[in-house]
Structures are given as structure tokens and as C-alpha cells.
Scaffold this active site. Structure first.
Site, short mmCIF file in Angstrom:
data_model
loop_
_atom_site.label_atom_id
_atom_site.label_comp_id
_atom_site.label_asym_id
_atom_site.label_seq_id
_atom_site.Cartn_x
_atom_site.Cartn_y
_atom_site.Cartn_z
N ASP A 150 0.87 -1.18 0.00
CA ASP A 150 0.00 0.00 0.00
C ASP A 150 0.90 1.23 0.00
O ASP A 150 2.13 1.11 0.10
CB ASP A 150 -0.94 0.00 1.21
CG ASP A 150 -2.28 0.66 0.91
OD1 ASP A 150 -2.28 1.83 0.47
OD2 ASP A 150 -3.32 0.01 1.10
N HIS A 197 -3.40 3.41 -4.71
CA HIS A 197 -2.72 3.21 -3.42
C HIS A 197 -1.24 2.85 -3.62
O HIS A 197 -0.72 1.95 -2.96
CB HIS A 197 -3.40 2.10 -2.61
CG HIS A 197 -4.66 2.53 -1.93
ND1 HIS A 197 -4.67 3.24 -0.76
CD2 HIS A 197 -5.96 2.34 -2.27
CE1 HIS A 197 -5.92 3.48 -0.39
NE2 HIS A 197 -6.73 2.95 -1.29
N ASP A 241 -9.15 -0.87 -5.19
CA ASP A 241 -10.05 0.03 -4.47
C ASP A 241 -9.56 1.48 -4.52
O ASP A 241 -8.37 1.75 -4.67
CB ASP A 241 -10.19 -0.42 -3.01
CG ASP A 241 -8.86 -0.40 -2.28
OD1 ASP A 241 -7.90 -1.00 -2.80
OD2 ASP A 241 -8.77 0.20 -1.20
N GLU A 242 -10.51 2.39 -4.38
CA GLU A 242 -10.25 3.82 -4.17
C GLU A 242 -9.25 4.40 -5.17
O GLU A 242 -8.32 5.12 -4.79
CB GLU A 242 -9.79 4.06 -2.73
CG GLU A 242 -10.84 3.64 -1.69
CD GLU A 242 -10.39 3.83 -0.27
OE1 GLU A 242 -11.24 4.09 0.60
OE2 GLU A 242 -9.17 3.71 0.00
N PHE A 244 -12.15 -4.38 11.69
CA PHE A 244 -11.68 -4.46 13.07
C PHE A 244 -10.79 -3.28 13.47
O PHE A 244 -10.36 -3.19 14.62
CB PHE A 244 -10.95 -5.77 13.32
CG PHE A 244 -11.86 -6.96 13.46
CD1 PHE A 244 -13.23 -6.83 13.35
CD2 PHE A 244 -11.34 -8.23 13.71
CE1 PHE A 244 -14.08 -7.93 13.48
CE2 PHE A 244 -12.17 -9.34 13.84
CZ PHE A 244 -13.54 -9.19 13.74
N TRP A 262 -7.09 -3.35 9.54
CA TRP A 262 -6.21 -2.29 9.06
C TRP A 262 -5.44 -1.72 10.25
O TRP A 262 -5.98 -1.59 11.34
CB TRP A 262 -7.04 -1.19 8.39
CG TRP A 262 -7.86 -1.69 7.24
CD1 TRP A 262 -9.20 -1.95 7.23
CD2 TRP A 262 -7.39 -2.01 5.92
NE1 TRP A 262 -9.59 -2.40 5.99
CE2 TRP A 262 -8.50 -2.45 5.17
CE3 TRP A 262 -6.14 -1.96 5.30
CZ2 TRP A 262 -8.41 -2.84 3.84
CZ3 TRP A 262 -6.04 -2.34 3.97
CH2 TRP A 262 -7.15 -2.78 3.25
#
Length: 687
Positions: free
Chosen positions: A224, A289, A363-364, A456, A505
Site C-alpha cells: 500500500d 494506493h 479500491d479507491e 476491526f 487495518w
């Protein structure tokens, strides 16, 4: 009419029979002699209590009675059991490989079922009699999970990390018959190694705890913008540059922050996980990312500008957003070099990870970079793509074809639906359930992992002493109540739901202890949600079993979350004024012991905050202790913890908290008053 005495006699007789003959799982709660059988997490499909118990001793023999094809794996499972027992009890169990022991007394027998169709691959049968323990399964996974259940049938002390010297601990197993298998084949947890790097030892421990709870997919978020964590030999700057960041609050004193796993270490983790029936799913994030990649190889971005690896505002991370750094975090979709780089990386990844799936993120994606990139626009024109969503779909489809050509399947977050889903892609539905529902209706496999309630990194309660976390509260009750199969799906569509996964995360969890705290006990609830049959799940039963399970976690040194504060009152607009006003809350039953307590005045919602002047403790209306200092709670908290001393308790005395405060700017204010008795303060807050 039956007499009361006769009814009492029948009741006692039924209770006696429940302890001495077959008892259904639902009735075990009324069987004192089998209380321990009620503590298994996750709940088995069916369990029948029987009379008596099996006594373990140093003379107990482990018998392995399986085909040669399973012998190695089952022997390893038997060794796990024997090693755990030796560590806690001191018993050194003898292991033999034989089919001649039959029903010989004093043995724990691993017996292969000849008819493989009698149970699913991960299923098992467990029978405990006073003479013998027998675990039967058709595949190695079933033996492993039968062994995990057997450990939980023993006293919690079996999980001790040192030999137990308490002579009151009885090494016995209640007699039961269990038939068990999982509801879902995918029972996962994702651990983010990019935001904060975990040691090899911690990752192994995390895998051990997953295995204990019959979780079988370890999604390893290795890549990431905050750090690249896996050695790729063809691109050495990914570990010399991309694995490290200049982290404010850390780097000034200690140097660059980060780390990475060598390929040999990755192989070690994959091997360790496989021995525990866990598949390691690697994630190589694309096309977004990717700040860290362009810190080393800027030519792969649209701008080609050298940039930094992403960082947090401070360390430990308490910011609820990320800094905005100059430069792009998206691979240039117009360059063939981008695809060549990712294919080269994936070749090395596939050599390290034997998993069926490779996770590509997806994603994103900040598509503004593609909108203003001439190369990306040229790609769209050449491929006849209508918009940047279709460009993302093109990107993912190219990577899928590459993975398919090498015998693997692509899985990604639900944004890969945008612009058209790749032909054989599997979707992880995280932004809710909508993406999963859409994919399943299209005939694609889905893993359900909605952030509510399966992220979480969100908090576990509104307790003001909860350590910093990503905004949002996902309680253990919500995790337990989650149903992975959406009601919108037909029976055929529901077959595409592979299972459920939680995501850990690590933005706010820079230590293993904090990862523990965010993961547990919610992972215990997840295990039952993903393993146990829907019909046998019961919240009240789960909480009773969890009370015993906490002792197992204590013995294993797991820093699971415990609520530290008690709600003692709430305020609402009619209780406050823009002038100083007092609020009274009865706390007569809130003090368990004498000593120092902390009162937290915590805003919950509304347009206005609260200026606090004083908190006092009253006994029958008389002030016995007070803390006077200005505090504020609202859009930001400032000095909203107050110390009070509880010096004595007198029978019949009414104790109250008196809070003197004024509404700030208006009376639209709601909040909660918490009371805490602290020995440790894990929140890191100054109180």
C-alpha cells in the site's frame, strides 16, 4: 394433580439422566457434569453429552491410523496436540502409527473415515469415552479441527505457556459425541502490514490464534502507499526505498520507519500457515494506493515525478485522515511499462504463494490522474473505452488474463465492479453488501467483508478509554449477529457467497498488543459466524462460552479488549443551559471498591458542545470530593476527564455525581457520563 414433591422428584431425575446419558447440545447448560463441553468456540454443528470422562496422563498414547497419503499431515496435527499438552501439563505422550489398537484404553486415536462422502473436507467426528478419544475425518483439515476442539474440551490451563503446577487442575475430558463441519469454506482475517510492519514472530502468533478459532484464510495486505513489504528480486528498490518512510514523530529520533519480509521469510510464513490449515492470500495493490512504488520508480506514474512514501501526521497515528502529498498514487494505464512491472512482480508473488487466488486490490482509485494524462486518454481511445471506469475495468481484466494464464484467479475489492467486472473475478464486498449482491447475481463468487461490522480497525465500544481507532463502532454483538448471505439472493445465487472475512487495518495499531486488542474478542464472534450452522448460533450461549474462553486467551497472553468504563448517565438538550447548570446522576451502585476514579464527560452528537466547570461526588447531598478545572467536550475534547476519590462506603447512603457545565453556543447537545476505576490506561490519553 401431581404433588409439588413429585414434580421436584421428576425434575431431579431428569437432571440426573441428563448427566448420565445422551444429552442434546441445547440441554447441556443444565448438565453440571459437562459444563466444560459448553465452552467450545466456534459452536459445533451437533454435540451429545455422555456419562463419564477420559483421564489424560503421562501414559496416554496417541495412535495414528490413516492412509500414507494423510500420514504426514495427521502426524503433524498429533504433534501439535502433544506439544501443547507437554507445555502445559508436562506429560510427554507417546505417538504410534498403527491400525491395530482398536478400542484400546488410554489412547487418543486419529482414525481415517473410509467413506469420504460422510463429511465435508474440513469436517470431523469426535467421540470421547472413559476409555478412548477418537477423532475421525476424511481429510487432514478435519483432523486438525477435531484436535482444536479436543483442546477446548480440556481445562483452559491446557493453553498455558508454562507447566501448570496447580494440583487442583484435573486433566480430564468430558465424554461427548461431536459431529462438526464449517458452514462456509472461506473464514478469513486480513492483516495490514503496510501501515505498520509486524515481526515474523507476531505474524506466526496471529496465525496460531486464527487456527485456534478455525479461521482458514490469512489475507496478507503487503502493499500500500505507506510501505512495500515483500522482497521482489527484479525490483530491489521496492525494499531499499519503498519499504521505508519518513514518519513524523518517529523518524526524527529513530530513522526511517518500515521493514519488509524476505522471500525466504514469506516462504516460512506460507509453510507455517499451511501446517495450520490456513491459506495465505497475498494482496498486491493496483492500480491505486501506490505512493510507495513511485517513490522508487516514478516513471510508472502518470506524472513521472519523484515523490515520497506516504506517512501519517504523527506517530503513533492518531489522525483520522492522511496527509495530502504531492504526486500520484495511481499506475499510468497508458504505459505498457506499468503492466510489465506488475506482471514481473506477480510472477515472483505466484512463485512464493501457492494460493488459488491473488488479490489485486482495485479500491479507491483516484481517476483524476487518468483524466489529465495524455497516455491514458490515448489508451481509452485505442481500446474504445467510454470513461475512466472502463479504463479501470480494462486494467483489471488485463491482470486477470495474466493470472489465469498462470493457473490463478483474481480477487479484488468491490470497486473492480466499476466499468464492468472481469470475466472470472471474485469480489470482496467491503463498502457494504451491495457490491457482493450485484456480483453474486451476475454469477461471480463473493467474500462478504462489509466494513459494518467486519472492519476491526473500528472501535469496539464508545468507552472513552478505548484506544485511538478509525471512526466507527463495530461491537462484538454486531459481528456475531452478522449474516453473510444477503436476503436479496436466491438459493442458487447464495451459493456464490464463499464466506466472510474481517479486516484488520493497522492505521492506529503500531504494536502487536494493539492489534490483539482490536482483533479480539471480535475474532471469536467471527469464527462462529463463519463456521457454525445458522441454526445453532445463539448470543446468550456464546457469551457464556466466551467467559471461559477469556481464560484461554489470558493464558496465551492475548491482549483482548475489555471495557474499562461504566455508563452512569446521559444528558440531552433539556438538561443543559447556556448558563452554568448542574446535572445529577445516581452512582450508588457503581463503586466496586474504594480509591481513585475517573469521570469522563463525553459528547455524542448535536450542534453544540459542553463547557465543564466541575465534577463532584455527593453523599446524601454533601460534597465529599470534587475536581474543579475547565474542560470541554464536543467536536474536540479538552481536559474532559475528572478525578474523584471514593473514600468510604456507608450502608443506606445515596451517592451522586454532580456535573456543573454550560452549553457552548446553544443547547443542542447530547452525551454520556462514564465512570472508570483504572489500574492501567491503554488509551494513551492524559487523564
Amino acid at each position: 394433580m401431581l404433588s409439588k414433591g413429585y414434580i421436584l422428584f421428576l425434575s431431579c431425575l431428569m437432571l440426573l439422566l441428563g448427566c448420565t446419558s445422551g444429552t442434546a447440545l441445547d440441554n447441556l447448560a443444565s448438565s453440571p457434569c459437562h459444563d466444560r463441553a459448553m465452552t467450545i468456540i466456534p459452536q459445533p454443528v451437533s454435540m451429545q453429552a455422555e456419562k463419564g470422562e477420559f483421564k489424560l496422563s503421562a501414559k496416554t498414547t496417541v495412535v495414528i491410523d490413516v492412509d500414507t497419503s494423510l500420514e504426514s499431515a495427521v502426524s503433524r496435527t498429533a504433534s501439535f496436540f502433544a506439544d501443547q499438552l507437554k507445555q502445559s501439563s508436562g506429560f510427554s505422550l507417546k505417538t504410534v502409527r498403527s491400525s491395530r489398537f482398536g478400542k484400546k484404553s488410554g489412547t487418543i486415536r486419529f482414525k481415517q473415515i473410509s467413506n469420504a462422502d460422510s463429511l465435508p473436507d474440513e469436517g470431523y467426528l469426535l467421540e470421547v469415552t472413559p476409555k478412548q478419544v477418537t477423532i475421525q475425518a476424511a481429510q487432514s483439515a478435519g483432523f486438525f479441527y477435531g484436535m482444536q476442539t479436543l483442546l477446548q474440551l480440556l481445562p483452559p490451563e491446557v493453553f498455558s505457556l508454562t507447566v501448570v503446577t496447580d494440583k487442583n487442575v484435573q486433566w480430564t475430558i468430558p465424554c461427548v459425541q461431536i459431529r462438526d463441519y464449517p458452514r462456509f469454506g472461506w473464514r478469513g482475517i486480513m492483516l495490514d502490514a503496510s501501515r505498520h510492519f509486524q515481526s515474523l514472530e507476531y505474524v506466526k502468533r496471529y496465525l496460531d490464534l486464527m487456527a485456534m478459532h478455525k479461521l482458514n484464510v490469512f489475507h496478507w495486505h503487503l502493499v500500500d502507499g505507506h510501505g512495500w513489504r515483500i522482497e521482489i528480486k527484479k525490483y530491489p528498490k521496492l525494499t531499499s526505498v519503498s519499504a521505508w518512510r519518513n514518519q513524523p514523530g518517529y523518524s526524527e529520533e529513530h530513522g526511517p520507519y518500515g521493514g519488509f519480509y524476505t522471500q525466504e521469510q514469506v516462504r516460512e510464513i506460507v509453510r507455517y500457515a499451511a501446517e495450520r490449515n490456513i491459506t495465505v492470500l497475498p494482496e498486491i495493490e493496483m492500480p491505486g494506493h501506490s505512493w510507495e512504488v513511485f517513490a522508487a520508480y516514478p516513471e510508472l506514474s502518470c506524472t513521472e515525478e519523484k515523490q515520497e512514501v506516504a506517512y501519517f501526521f504523527n506517530y503513533p497515528a492518531r489522525a483520522q485522515r492522511f496527509p495530502t502529498l504531492p504526486g500520484s498514487d495511481v499506475f499510468c494505464a497508458g504505459k505498457e511499462e506499468s503492466f510489465q512491472f506488475l506482471e514481473d512482480v506477480l510472477l515472483e508473488v505466484m512463485e512464493l504463494f501457492p494460493s488459488k487466488y491473488i488479490h489485486v486490490g482495485g479500491d479507491e482509485v483516484d481517476k483524476k490522474w487518468w483524466k489529465q494524462c495524455d497516455r491514458c486518454q490515448s489508451r481509452m481511445k485505442a481500446e474504445k473505452l467510454k470513461n475512466e471506469n472502463e479504463l479501470q475495468s480494462y486494467f483489471i481484466q488485463r491482470m486477470e488474463k495474466f493470472l489465469n494464464a498462470h493457473g490463478r484467479k483474481l480477487i479484488g475489492w468491490d470497486e473492480i465492479l466499476e466499468g464492468g467486472l472481469a470475466e472470472d473475478a471474485t469480489v470482496m464486498s467491503w463498502r457494504g453488501t451491495e457490491g457482493g449482491i450485484k456480483a453474486a447475481k451476475m454469477g461471480h463468487d463473493v467474500v462478504m467483508t462489509p466494513q459494518k461490522p467486519l472492519y476491526f480497525d473500528h472501535g469496539q465500544s464508545t468507552d472513552p478509554l478505548h484506544p485511538p481507532h478509525w471512526p466507527g463502532i463495530e461491537t462484538i454483538e454486531e459481528v456475531y449477529a452478522y449474516e453473510p448471505i444477503p436476503s436479496e439472493l436466491t438459493a442458487d445465487q447464495a451459493k456464490h457467497i464463499l464466506g466472510a472475512q474481517a479486516n484488520m487495518w493497522t492505521i492506529f495499531t503500531h504494536t502487536g498488543a494493539l492489534i490483539d486488542l482490536q482483533t479480539f474478542p471480535r475474532a471469536c464472534a467471527l469464527s462462529e459466524t463463519a463456521w457454525s450452522a445458522k441454526e445453532v448460533r445463539n448470543w446468550d450461549s456464546f457469551t457464556k462460552r466466551l467467559d471461559i474462553h477469556y481464560k484461554r486467551l489470558d493464558l496465551l497472553g492475548v491482549n483482548y479488549y475489555k471495557k474499562l468504563s461504566t455508563e452512569v448517565g446521559h444528558w440531552s438538550p433539556e438538561m443543559v443551559s447556556q448558563e452554568k447548570k448542574t446535572m445529577l446522576f445516581d452512582v450508588s451502585d457503581s463503586f466496586n471498591e474504594l480509591g481513585l476514579y475517573y469521570v469522563s464527560v463525553d459528547y455524542a452528537k448535536g450542534a453544540h458542545g459542553l463547557d465543564i466547570a466541575e465534577v463532584a461526588l455527593l453523599a446524601d447531598g454533601e460534597v465529599i470530593t470534587r475536581d474543579t478545572h475547565p474542560g470541554f467536550t464536543g467536536w474536540a475534547d479538552r481536559d474532559n476527564f475528572y478525578r474523584i476519590e471514593f473514600p468510604r462506603r456507608k450502608a443506606g447512603v445515596r451517592y451522586q455525581l454532580r456535573i456543573t457545565a454550560s452549553a457552548s453556543g446553544g443547547t443542542d447537545s447530547y452525551g454520556t457520563v462514564f465512570l472508570s476505576r483504572l489500574k492501567n490506561n491503554p488509551s494513551g490519553k492524559s487523564i
